[in-house]
Design an enzyme around this catalytic site. Structure first.
Site, PDB file in Angstrom:
ATOM      1  N   TYR A  98      -6.557  35.637  79.121  1.00 53.16           N
ATOM      2  CA  TYR A  98      -5.490  34.667  79.315  1.00 53.16           C
ATOM      3  C   TYR A  98      -5.843  33.418  78.532  1.00 53.16           C
ATOM      4  O   TYR A  98      -6.872  32.783  78.788  1.00 53.16           O
ATOM      5  CB  TYR A  98      -5.308  34.316  80.808  1.00 53.16           C
ATOM      6  CG  TYR A  98      -4.334  33.175  80.967  1.00 53.16           C
ATOM      7  CD1 TYR A  98      -3.008  33.307  80.515  1.00 53.16           C
ATOM      8  CD2 TYR A  98      -4.714  31.949  81.494  1.00 53.16           C
ATOM      9  CE1 TYR A  98      -2.112  32.254  80.604  1.00 53.16           C
ATOM     10  CE2 TYR A  98      -3.818  30.894  81.587  1.00 53.16           C
ATOM     11  CZ  TYR A  98      -2.521  31.053  81.139  1.00 53.16           C
ATOM     12  OH  TYR A  98      -1.634  30.023  81.219  1.00 53.16           O
ATOM     13  N   ARG A 138      38.800  45.245  89.901  1.00 57.31           N
ATOM     14  CA  ARG A 138      38.145  46.549  89.681  1.00 57.31           C
ATOM     15  C   ARG A 138      36.668  46.432  89.274  1.00 57.31           C
ATOM     16  O   ARG A 138      35.980  47.440  89.178  1.00 57.31           O
ATOM     17  CB  ARG A 138      38.945  47.361  88.651  1.00 57.31           C
ATOM     18  CG  ARG A 138      40.232  47.915  89.256  1.00 57.31           C
ATOM     19  CD  ARG A 138      40.799  49.018  88.420  1.00 57.31           C
ATOM     20  NE  ARG A 138      41.434  48.494  87.220  1.00 57.31           N
ATOM     21  CZ  ARG A 138      41.377  49.090  86.040  1.00 57.31           C
ATOM     22  NH1 ARG A 138      40.683  50.198  85.877  1.00 57.31           N
ATOM     23  NH2 ARG A 138      41.995  48.557  85.006  1.00 57.31           N
ATOM     24  N   GLY A 184      41.907  35.454  85.823  1.00 59.43           N
ATOM     25  CA  GLY A 184      42.005  36.676  86.634  1.00 59.43           C
ATOM     26  C   GLY A 184      40.743  36.972  87.417  1.00 59.43           C
ATOM     27  O   GLY A 184      39.645  36.542  87.070  1.00 59.43           O
TER      28      GLY A 184
HETATM   29  C1  UD1 Z   1      47.791  42.518  79.809  1.00 54.00           C
HETATM   30  C2  UD1 Z   1      49.137  42.738  79.095  1.00 54.00           C
HETATM   31  C3  UD1 Z   1      49.177  44.152  78.533  1.00 54.00           C
HETATM   32  C4  UD1 Z   1      48.007  44.321  77.576  1.00 54.00           C
HETATM   33  C5  UD1 Z   1      46.684  44.006  78.263  1.00 54.00           C
HETATM   34  C6  UD1 Z   1      45.579  43.976  77.245  1.00 54.00           C
HETATM   35  C7  UD1 Z   1      50.761  41.403  80.290  1.00 54.00           C
HETATM   36  C8  UD1 Z   1      51.846  41.395  81.282  1.00 54.00           C
HETATM   37  N1  UD1 Z   1      50.187  42.560  80.053  1.00 54.00           N
HETATM   38  O1  UD1 Z   1      47.751  43.406  80.898  1.00 54.00           O
HETATM   39  O2  UD1 Z   1      50.376  44.362  77.831  1.00 54.00           O
HETATM   40  O3  UD1 Z   1      47.991  45.662  77.090  1.00 54.00           O
HETATM   41  O4  UD1 Z   1      46.735  42.714  78.869  1.00 54.00           O
HETATM   42  O5  UD1 Z   1      44.334  43.739  77.840  1.00 54.00           O
HETATM   43  O6  UD1 Z   1      50.476  40.374  79.726  1.00 54.00           O
HETATM   44  N2  UD1 Z   1      45.134  36.273  83.507  1.00 54.00           N
HETATM   45  C9  UD1 Z   1      45.212  34.976  83.965  1.00 54.00           C
HETATM   46  N3  UD1 Z   1      46.096  34.680  84.951  1.00 54.00           N
HETATM   47  C10 UD1 Z   1      46.916  35.621  85.503  1.00 54.00           C
HETATM   48  C11 UD1 Z   1      46.825  36.947  85.036  1.00 54.00           C
HETATM   49  C12 UD1 Z   1      45.930  37.243  84.018  1.00 54.00           C
HETATM   50  O7  UD1 Z   1      44.497  34.095  83.499  1.00 54.00           O
HETATM   51  O8  UD1 Z   1      47.691  35.262  86.377  1.00 54.00           O
HETATM   52  C13 UD1 Z   1      44.171  36.573  82.428  1.00 54.00           C
HETATM   53  C14 UD1 Z   1      43.053  37.496  82.888  1.00 54.00           C
HETATM   54  O9  UD1 Z   1      41.935  36.741  83.326  1.00 54.00           O
HETATM   55  C15 UD1 Z   1      42.743  38.267  81.631  1.00 54.00           C
HETATM   56  C16 UD1 Z   1      44.059  38.319  80.892  1.00 54.00           C
HETATM   57  O10 UD1 Z   1      44.837  37.276  81.401  1.00 54.00           O
HETATM   58  O11 UD1 Z   1      41.809  37.614  80.828  1.00 54.00           O
HETATM   59  C17 UD1 Z   1      44.745  39.652  81.048  1.00 54.00           C
HETATM   60  O12 UD1 Z   1      45.041  39.845  82.402  1.00 54.00           O
HETATM   61  P1  UD1 Z   1      45.092  41.281  83.054  1.00 54.00           P
HETATM   62  O13 UD1 Z   1      45.503  41.145  84.465  1.00 54.00           O
HETATM   63  O14 UD1 Z   1      43.839  42.013  82.758  1.00 54.00           O
HETATM   64  O15 UD1 Z   1      46.315  41.897  82.233  1.00 54.00           O
HETATM   65  P2  UD1 Z   1      46.662  43.418  82.089  1.00 54.00           P
HETATM   66  O16 UD1 Z   1      47.344  43.862  83.285  1.00 54.00           O
HETATM   67  O17 UD1 Z   1      45.466  44.145  81.641  1.00 54.00           O
END
Ligand code: UD1
Ligand code: CA
Length: 455
Positions: free
Chosen positions: A363, A15, A11
């Site tokens: 020194y 933000r 990800g």
């Molecule tokens: C996700 C969960 C949510 C949970 C939250 C906890 C889902 C749909 N939702 O939401 O239920 O409460 O985490 O933190 O799973 N990532 C990838 N590839 C992607 C998308 C995300 O590698 O395409 C990784 C991100 O780098 C991150 C993690 O997955 O480490 C979570 O992704 P993020 O987009 O933060 O998920 P949330 O929307 O917070």
């Protein structure tokens, strides 16, 4: 058990408002992902697979460790999509643990419980939060069994009121995982492939779904913004301070100490406010650290006192030394017992023997200093000639007068006295006074200059 751990780290972290990939932002001085990898390694998995995507090359370069396998998710289409990219690397017979690269503080013991709970179905890590914010909510049926997880954006008013959240960590067999992944689609508010749909599939098939609750909410806390990162930093600080108090260390104020590495303390150690410890640091019995010190990769032996405002790194300090205030020990400073290093003294790649003292404004670089040597105020070892570094040797029982400059390479033999203000560029004989400075003269009849009178 053939455990394989998958860490999602593709990800962007919009933000964070930063060009650094989210998982590289430092917590306690190290990237978020480094904390997750440490935790993962403690479970001794057969494999660790990291899914990277945003800033892929940068993330990969930050972790050159050979045992990490990388899976690229070129486009971030959701958490389930990320897992799909890694599936070719997952063995069919494995037990899989799914972690996030941006949730750094989960305890190893909690993950062990999660793995236990996954025995014949799916285990999900959850936590109760005061403010469930944007987390996915754990929806249970009338008898309390987990029914599904709903994302905040897809949730109804009633579901948003639920305070039990999905931490995003799951444990299950590779076999079940690959079966369920095939069914996941992107029909939801974000048009993403949601990993949370696993829960719904497990329920539909009648496979047991166990929600394992983290003992502390911060174990499930992820980083999505600089504010959340700062909150976790202070949480981390608190955890480490509690550990020290538990181990019997005296902290003047547990809210004002930052332990960013492995700090080992003997008995009756006392640490004053605003100190930062990084890397491996060990403090022997009765060591006292004054306020506002930075200590990185040092060993400090029993009974030594470090006064305020010292900066010390990669140094080894013997017993009953007194350092500071305002001293700087740079890499390779080695002090034997009862050495005194006073204010505005810088020591680099130098050894000082037992009982030697450099109390003010010096020194000492690339030098070998014997026992019971007194280094006068303002003494400088001139170790650098513009091209190469040279060594200064001062043997036992020497007395170096104030403001001496010792031009290396040079050897001050045992018991030498050096007159104050001397520039010493040749070796000195043992047991003699060597003076090397212009002779003092006074000029009779000398008159002070006068200003010209304005005509
Ligand atoms: C996700 C969960 C949510 C949970 C939250 C906890 C889902 C749909 N939702 O939401 O239920 O409460 O985490 O933190 O799973 N990532 C990838 N590839 C992607 C998308 C995300 O590698 O395409 C990784 C991100 O780098 C991150 C993690 O997955 O480490 C979570 O992704 P993020 O987009 O933060 O998920 P949330 O929307 O917070
Ligand atoms: Ca998140």
């Amino acid at each position: 058990m053939a455990l394989e751990i998958l860490i999602l780290a593709a990800g962007q972290g919009k933000r964070m408002r930063s060009s650094l990939p989210k998982v590289l932002h430092p917590l306690a001085g190290r990237p978020l992902l480094a904390h997750v990898l440490d935790t993962a390694r403690e479970l001794s998995p057969r494999k660790i697979i990291v899914v990277h995507g945003h800033g892929a090359e940068q993330v990969k370069e930050a972790f050159p460790e050979k045992h990490i396998e990388w899976a690229l998710q070129a486009e971030q289409l959701g958490t389930a999509h990320a897992v799909m990219q890694a599936m070719p690397r997952v063995s069919a017979d494995a037990d899989v643990l799914l972690l996030y690269g941006d949730v750094p503080l989960v305890r190893v013991a909690t993950l062990r419980r999660l793995l236990e709970a996954a025995r014949d179905g799916l285990a999900v890590l959850t936590a109760d939060l005061e403010d469930p914010a944007a987390y996915g909510r754990v929806v249970r049926d009338a008898s309390g069994r987990v029914k599904r997880i709903v994302e905040q954006r897809d949730a109804s008013e009633a579901e948003r009121a639920i305070r039990e959240i999905n931490a995003g960590f799951y444990a299950l067999s590779a076999q079940r995982l690959s079966g369920w992944l095939k069914k996941i689609d992107n029909r939801n508010a974000q048009k993403e492939y949601y990993l949370t749909d696993l829960v719904g599939f497990a329920v539909a098939e009648g496979a047991p779904v166990v929600a394992v609750k983290a003992a502390d909410a911060w174990e499930a806390a992820g980083v999505n913004s600089k504010r959340e990162l700062a909150n976790l930093e202070s949480q981390y600080r608190k955890i480490r301070a509690e550990e020290l108090l538990e181990a019997g260390v005296t902290l003047t104020d547990p809210a004002r100490i930052d332990v960013r590495g492995a700090l080992e303390c003997g008995r009756d150690v006392a640490i004053d406010v605003n100190c930062v410890f990084e890397g491996r640091v060990s403090l022997g019995d009765r060591v006292r650290i004054g306020p506002n010190c930075v200590v990185r990769y040092c060993t400090i032996a029993a009974g030594t006192e470090v006064l305020g405002f010292c900066f010390m790194e990669n140094s080894a300090i013997g017993e009953r030394c007194r350092i500071g205030p305002y001293a700087r020990l740079r890499p390779g400073a080695q002090l034997a017992e009862e050495v005194h290093i006073g204010n505005f003294v810088e020591v680099k790649a130098s050894r000082l023997g037992a009982g030697s003292k450099a109390n003010h404004l010096s020194y000492l670089g690339d030098s070998e200093i014997g026992e019971r040597v007194n280094v006068g105020a303002g003494t400088i070892t001139c170790n650098y000639d513009g091209a190469a570094k040279h060594r200064t040797v001062i043997e036992d029982d020497c007395f170096i007068g104030s403001d001496a400059t010792l031009v290396a390479p040079v050897r001050i033999a045992r018991g030498s006295y050096i007159g104050a203000g001397s520039t010493i560029s040749k070796d000195t004989p043992a047991g003699q006074l060597t003076v090397a400075r212009a002779r003092q003269v006074s000029i009779p009849g000398w008159k002070p200059p006068r200003k010209k009178e304005k005509g």
